[in-house]
Design a protein around this motif. Structure first.
Motif, PDB file in Angstrom:
ATOM      1  N   ARG A 132       0.739  -1.477   0.243  1.00  0.00           N
ATOM      2  CA  ARG A 132       0.243  -0.192  -0.378  1.00  0.00           C
ATOM      3  C   ARG A 132       0.735   1.204  -0.138  1.00  0.00           C
ATOM      4  O   ARG A 132       0.503   2.553  -0.518  1.00  0.00           O
ATOM      5  CB  ARG A 132      -0.849  -0.974   1.502  1.00  0.00           C
ATOM      6  N   ILE A 133       1.967   0.807   0.319  1.00  0.00           N
ATOM      7  CA  ILE A 133       3.109   2.365   0.544  1.00  0.00           C
ATOM      8  C   ILE A 133       4.134   2.659  -0.333  1.00  0.00           C
ATOM      9  O   ILE A 133       4.075   3.705  -0.935  1.00  0.00           O
ATOM     10  CB  ILE A 133       3.891   2.190   1.489  1.00  0.00           C
ATOM     11  N   ARG A 134       4.066   1.705  -1.334  1.00  0.00           N
ATOM     12  CA  ARG A 134       4.830   1.856  -2.681  1.00  0.00           C
ATOM     13  C   ARG A 134       4.653   2.534  -3.774  1.00  0.00           C
ATOM     14  O   ARG A 134       5.099   3.900  -3.859  1.00  0.00           O
ATOM     15  CB  ARG A 134       5.447   0.672  -3.013  1.00  0.00           C
ATOM     16  N   PRO A 135       3.288   2.886  -4.036  1.00  0.00           N
ATOM     17  CA  PRO A 135       2.497   4.283  -4.720  1.00  0.00           C
ATOM     18  C   PRO A 135       2.891   5.284  -4.064  1.00  0.00           C
ATOM     19  O   PRO A 135       2.973   6.503  -5.021  1.00  0.00           O
ATOM     20  CB  PRO A 135       1.446   2.890  -5.469  1.00  0.00           C
ATOM     21  N   LEU A 136       3.107   5.099  -2.991  1.00  0.00           N
ATOM     22  CA  LEU A 136       2.927   6.596  -2.131  1.00  0.00           C
ATOM     23  C   LEU A 136       3.492   7.206  -2.435  1.00  0.00           C
ATOM     24  O   LEU A 136       4.151   8.771  -3.074  1.00  0.00           O
ATOM     25  CB  LEU A 136       2.373   6.926  -0.838  1.00  0.00           C
ATOM     26  N   LEU A 137       4.606   6.703  -2.068  1.00  0.00           N
ATOM     27  CA  LEU A 137       6.094   7.124  -2.571  1.00  0.00           C
ATOM     28  C   LEU A 137       7.130   7.124  -4.021  1.00  0.00           C
ATOM     29  O   LEU A 137       7.386   8.311  -3.943  1.00  0.00           O
ATOM     30  CB  LEU A 137       7.102   5.809  -2.230  1.00  0.00           C
ATOM     31  N   ASP A 138       6.561   6.268  -5.018  1.00  0.00           N
ATOM     32  CA  ASP A 138       6.403   6.726  -5.860  1.00  0.00           C
ATOM     33  C   ASP A 138       5.886   7.048  -6.938  1.00  0.00           C
ATOM     34  O   ASP A 138       6.539   7.536  -8.126  1.00  0.00           O
ATOM     35  CB  ASP A 138       7.056   5.459  -6.825  1.00  0.00           C
ATOM     36  N   GLY A 139       4.652   7.720  -6.429  1.00  0.00           N
ATOM     37  CA  GLY A 139       3.549   8.907  -6.650  1.00  0.00           C
ATOM     38  C   GLY A 139       2.936   7.995  -8.118  1.00  0.00           C
ATOM     39  O   GLY A 139       2.133   8.239  -9.053  1.00  0.00           O
ATOM     40  N   GLY A 140       2.944   6.040  -8.078  1.00  0.00           N
ATOM     41  CA  GLY A 140       2.160   6.041  -9.590  1.00  0.00           C
ATOM     42  C   GLY A 140       0.880   5.601  -9.074  1.00  0.00           C
ATOM     43  O   GLY A 140      -0.041   5.908  -9.801  1.00  0.00           O
ATOM     44  N   ASP A 141       0.194   5.552  -7.435  1.00  0.00           N
ATOM     45  CA  ASP A 141      -0.931   5.352  -7.610  1.00  0.00           C
ATOM     46  C   ASP A 141      -1.136   5.451  -6.437  1.00  0.00           C
ATOM     47  O   ASP A 141      -1.871   4.560  -5.246  1.00  0.00           O
ATOM     48  CB  ASP A 141      -1.242   4.105  -8.346  1.00  0.00           C
ATOM     49  N   GLY A 142      -1.466   7.103  -6.177  1.00  0.00           N
ATOM     50  CA  GLY A 142      -1.570   7.379  -4.618  1.00  0.00           C
ATOM     51  C   GLY A 142      -3.256   7.924  -4.613  1.00  0.00           C
ATOM     52  O   GLY A 142      -2.826   7.995  -3.214  1.00  0.00           O
ATOM     53  N   GLY A 143      -3.441   7.808  -5.093  1.00  0.00           N
ATOM     54  CA  GLY A 143      -5.562   7.908  -4.880  1.00  0.00           C
ATOM     55  C   GLY A 143      -5.424   9.680  -4.658  1.00  0.00           C
ATOM     56  O   GLY A 143      -6.656  10.039  -4.393  1.00  0.00           O
ATOM     57  N   ASP A 144      -4.453  10.382  -5.255  1.00  0.00           N
ATOM     58  CA  ASP A 144      -4.862  11.582  -5.071  1.00  0.00           C
ATOM     59  C   ASP A 144      -4.297  11.995  -6.043  1.00  0.00           C
ATOM     60  O   ASP A 144      -4.339  13.688  -5.955  1.00  0.00           O
ATOM     61  CB  ASP A 144      -4.055  12.559  -3.908  1.00  0.00           C
TER      62      ASP A 144
END
Length: 207
Positions: A132-144
């Motif tokens: 769940r965290i990796r997409p937030l770190l790389d911006g690939g799928d942060g949801g926002d």
């Protein structure tokens, strides 16, 4: 790519005595609260895209005192369920089970509130957190729709070690090679040349 800051909660009476505190909600000592406040200086220069914490009070309180905002409780960040070893020290366990070593031998079942977990089950939870965290770190799928950025988690000693070695792509049993984080310290999981690394571990508050 952003960095994952892994914070161990501040000192409790059980961490001071060496008792295994898995799901027992032991509160912070005065020293634990002071160490948590001291982390604010290290964290102040970062803008966290998200902050997750174990739902236990000692972790949530550490996040609050460290100045973290928008904290989301994540049950996958709970400490290892120690089963029948809950509340015991390593010395007490080895008195009944000579040569016992957590990473190799695991725990025994306890009561309904502490059924116990295998290391593989703990690793599965940390893998879910990282997923769940990796997409937030790389911006690939942060949801926002935003760019990648740093993420903080506030958790527990053994859970943090498993999280770190799984970040590196190692087997969960290799957690024994990583020093146990002291209460009220942080580690930084990062990348270098596109490969995962640990850029800080057991770091305390700024002087």
């Amino acid at each position: 790519m952003g960095e994952l800051v892994v914070i161990r909660h501040g000192q409790t009476e059980w961490s001071l005595s060496g008792q295994h505190a898995g799901r027992t909600d032991v509160g912070l000592t005065a020293a634990g609260e002071a160490a948590a406040r001291g982390l604010a200086g290290r964290l102040a220069g970062r803008r966290f895209r998200a902050v997750f914490s174990s739902p236990l009070g000692r972790a949530m309180r550490t996040a609050e005192l460290a100045g973290l905002v928008g904290v989301e409780a994540d049950p996958d960040l709970l400490e290892w369920d120690y089963g029948g070893y809950e509340g015991l020290t390593a010395e007490q366990i080895r008195a009944a089970r000579p040569g016992w070593e957590l990473w190799r031998d695991g725990v025994v079942p306890g009561d309904a509130e502490h059924p116990g977990e295998t290391l593989a089950q703990v690793a599965a939870r940390t893998d879910a957190v990282l997923g769940r965290i990796r997409p937030l770190l790389d911006g690939g799928d942060g949801g926002d729709g935003g760019d990648g950025g740093d993420v903080a988690v506030v958790a527990h000693g053994h859970l943090a070690r498993v999280l770190a070695v799984r970040w590196l792509g190692l087997d969960a049993a290799d957690s024994r090679l990583l020093g146990h984080p002291h209460p009220g310290t942080l580690g930084v999981l990062a990348t270098e040349d596109g490969l995962p690394c640990i850029s800080a571990w057991n770091a305390r508050e700024t002087a």
